[in-house]
Design an enzyme around this catalytic site. Structure first.
Site, mmCIF file in Angstrom:
data_model
loop_
_atom_site.group_PDB
_atom_site.id
_atom_site.type_symbol
_atom_site.label_atom_id
_atom_site.label_comp_id
_atom_site.label_asym_id
_atom_site.label_seq_id
_atom_site.Cartn_x
_atom_site.Cartn_y
_atom_site.Cartn_z
ATOM 1 C CE LYS A 1 -3.719 -2.514 2.204
ATOM 2 N NZ LYS A 1 -4.268 -3.072 3.426
ATOM 3 C CD GLN B 1 -3.591 -4.969 6.395
ATOM 4 O OE1 GLN B 1 -3.665 -3.924 5.770
ATOM 5 N NE2 GLN B 1 -3.913 -6.128 5.862
ATOM 6 C CG ASP C 1 -10.233 -1.098 4.714
ATOM 7 O OD1 ASP C 1 -9.803 -1.535 3.641
ATOM 8 O OD2 ASP C 1 -9.653 -1.234 5.811
HETATM 9 N N1 GUN Z 1 -6.838 -7.588 5.559
HETATM 10 C C1 GUN Z 1 -7.009 -8.293 4.398
HETATM 11 N N2 GUN Z 1 -7.631 -7.547 3.478
HETATM 12 C C2 GUN Z 1 -7.848 -6.330 4.054
HETATM 13 C C3 GUN Z 1 -8.446 -5.130 3.583
HETATM 14 O O1 GUN Z 1 -8.928 -5.016 2.445
HETATM 15 N N3 GUN Z 1 -8.466 -4.100 4.476
HETATM 16 C C4 GUN Z 1 -7.968 -4.210 5.730
HETATM 17 N N4 GUN Z 1 -8.059 -3.159 6.533
HETATM 18 N N5 GUN Z 1 -7.418 -5.318 6.196
HETATM 19 C C5 GUN Z 1 -7.361 -6.362 5.349
#
Ligand code: GUN
Length: 282
Positions: free
Chosen positions: A53, A97, A120
Site C-alpha cells: 500500500k 489492517q 476500506d
Molecule cells: N486484511 C485483508 N484484506 C484487508 C483489507 O482489504 N483491508 C484491511 N483493513 N485489512 C485487510
C-alpha cells in the site's frame, strides 16, 4: 476452450496513471491526499500488504504513513489513536489492517473510524450505503473485481454470478456489488450442500475461500468467467490461488492469475478511495 488471462497488473497500472493526473490537480489546489494505515503486531502477511500500500501511494503521489503498534497494544490505545486521526484535518483516509490481535474487538475498531475517512468501506454506515446502492466508499477487493469485469466488457445484467466465500471483506460485499449491477447472485460457503451443482451454473464464478486449488475444472461451466481472490502460500514458498489455474483455464473464457490478478486492483481501489476522500474537501 483456453481462457484469456485477465491481467490485473496491467489494468491496475492504467488506472494508476489516471490517478497520478488527478492527484497532481488536487495538489495544485493545495490538497495532498493522505492515507494513514495502522498496523498492530507483526503478522508477516499483513506487513507485506501494508508495504504494498505504501509503495502504491508513493507511486501515485499520495502521502502515506504507517503507524505500527505493538502486538499487545490495548484496544483503548488503538481507539485513542483512531480518534486522534479522525480529528486530524490533514488525514483523509484511515485503514486499520486486519486481522487484529484477538484481544481487540474488530467491530468496535471499525465503528470508531469516521465513516468519511473509512477508505476500506467497512464501517456499518458505508456498508449500509453500499447495500442501498448509494455513493460511498466501496470495499476495495470486490470493487476492484467489478472494475476487472468491466475491463473485459463482461456485461453482468441478468448473468448468474456465484460467489464462493462469505467474509465481510470479500464475499458478502462482492455479492452485493454484483446484485447492484443486476446480476442474479448465489452465495456459497463452507456449509453449502452440493457446491459443485451451484458453481457449475455460474456465468461468473468468484472464489474467495483461502484454500489452495479448492476449485478445479469439474466445478466450472464451459465459458465461465473465473475470478480467483485466494492468495495461498505453498510449501515451496510460491503463491497460488483458490482455483486450480491449469485445469480451469481450459474451460473458462476468462480467468485471473494469482499473483497479478485481483491483488493489484485491491490496492488501486484503496488509492482511489483515498483520492475520493480528499476530493470531498474541494
Ligand atoms: N486484511 C485483508 N484484506 C484487508 C483489507 O482489504 N483491508 C484491511 N483493513 N485489512 C485487510
Amino acid at each position: 476452450m483456453s481462457a484469456k488471462l485477465i491481467n490485473g497488473l496491467e489494468i491496475a497500472k492504467k488506472r494508476r496513471e489516471e490517478m497520478k493526473q488527478k492527484v497532481s490537480e488536487l495538489k495544485k489546489e493545495g490538497i495532498t491526499p493522505h492515507l494513514t494505515v495502522i498496523l498492530v503486531g507483526d503478522d508477516p502477511a499483513s506487513k507485506s500488504y501494508v508495504s504494498g500500500k505504501e509503495k502504491a501511494a508513493k507511486e501515485i503521489g499520495i502521502s502515506s504513513e504507517v503507524i505500527h503498534m505493538v502486538a499487545d497494544a490495548t484496544e483503548a490505545e488503538l481507539l485513542a489513536k483512531i480518534s486522534e486521526l479522525n480529528h486530524d484535518a490533514d488525514v483523509h483516509g484511515i485503514l486499520v489492517q486486519l486481522p487484529l490481535p484477538s484481544h481487540i474487538d474488530e467491530n468496535k475498531v471499525i465503528e470508531a473510524i469516521d465513516p468519511n475517512k473509512d477508505v476500506d468501506g467497512f464501517h456499518p454506515i458505508n456498508v449500509g450505503k453500499m447495500i442501498l446502492n448509494q455513493d460511498t466508499f466501496l470495499p476495495c477487493t470486490p470493487h476492484g473485481i467489478i472494475k476487472l469485469l468491466e475491463a473485459i466488457d463482461c456485461d453482468l445484467e441478468g448473468k448468474h454470478a456465484v460467489v464462493v466465500g462469505r467474509s465481510n471483506i470479500v464475499g458478502k460485499p462482492m455479492g452485493q456489488l454484483l446484485l447492484n449491477r443486476n446480476a442474479t447472485v448465489t452465495y456459497c460457503h463452507s456449509r453449502t450442500k452440493n457446491l459443485k451443482d451451484l458453481t457449475k451454473m455460474a456465468d461468473v464464478l468468484i472464489v474467495a475461500v483461502g484454500k489452495a486449488h479448492f476449485i478445479d475444472a469439474s466445478y466450472v461451466k464451459e465459458g465461465a468467467v473465473v475470478i480467483d481472490v485466494g492468495v495461498n502460500r505453498l510449501e515451496d514458498g510460491s503463491l497460488t490461488g483458490d482455483v486450480h489455474f491449469d485445469s480451469v483455464k481450459e474451460k473458462a473464457s476468462f480467468i485471473t492469475p494469482v499473483p497479478k490478478g485481483v491483488g493489484p486492483m485491491t490496492i488501486t481501489m484503496l488509492m482511489e478511495n483515498t483520492i475520493k476522500a480528499a476530493m470531498r474537501l474541494r
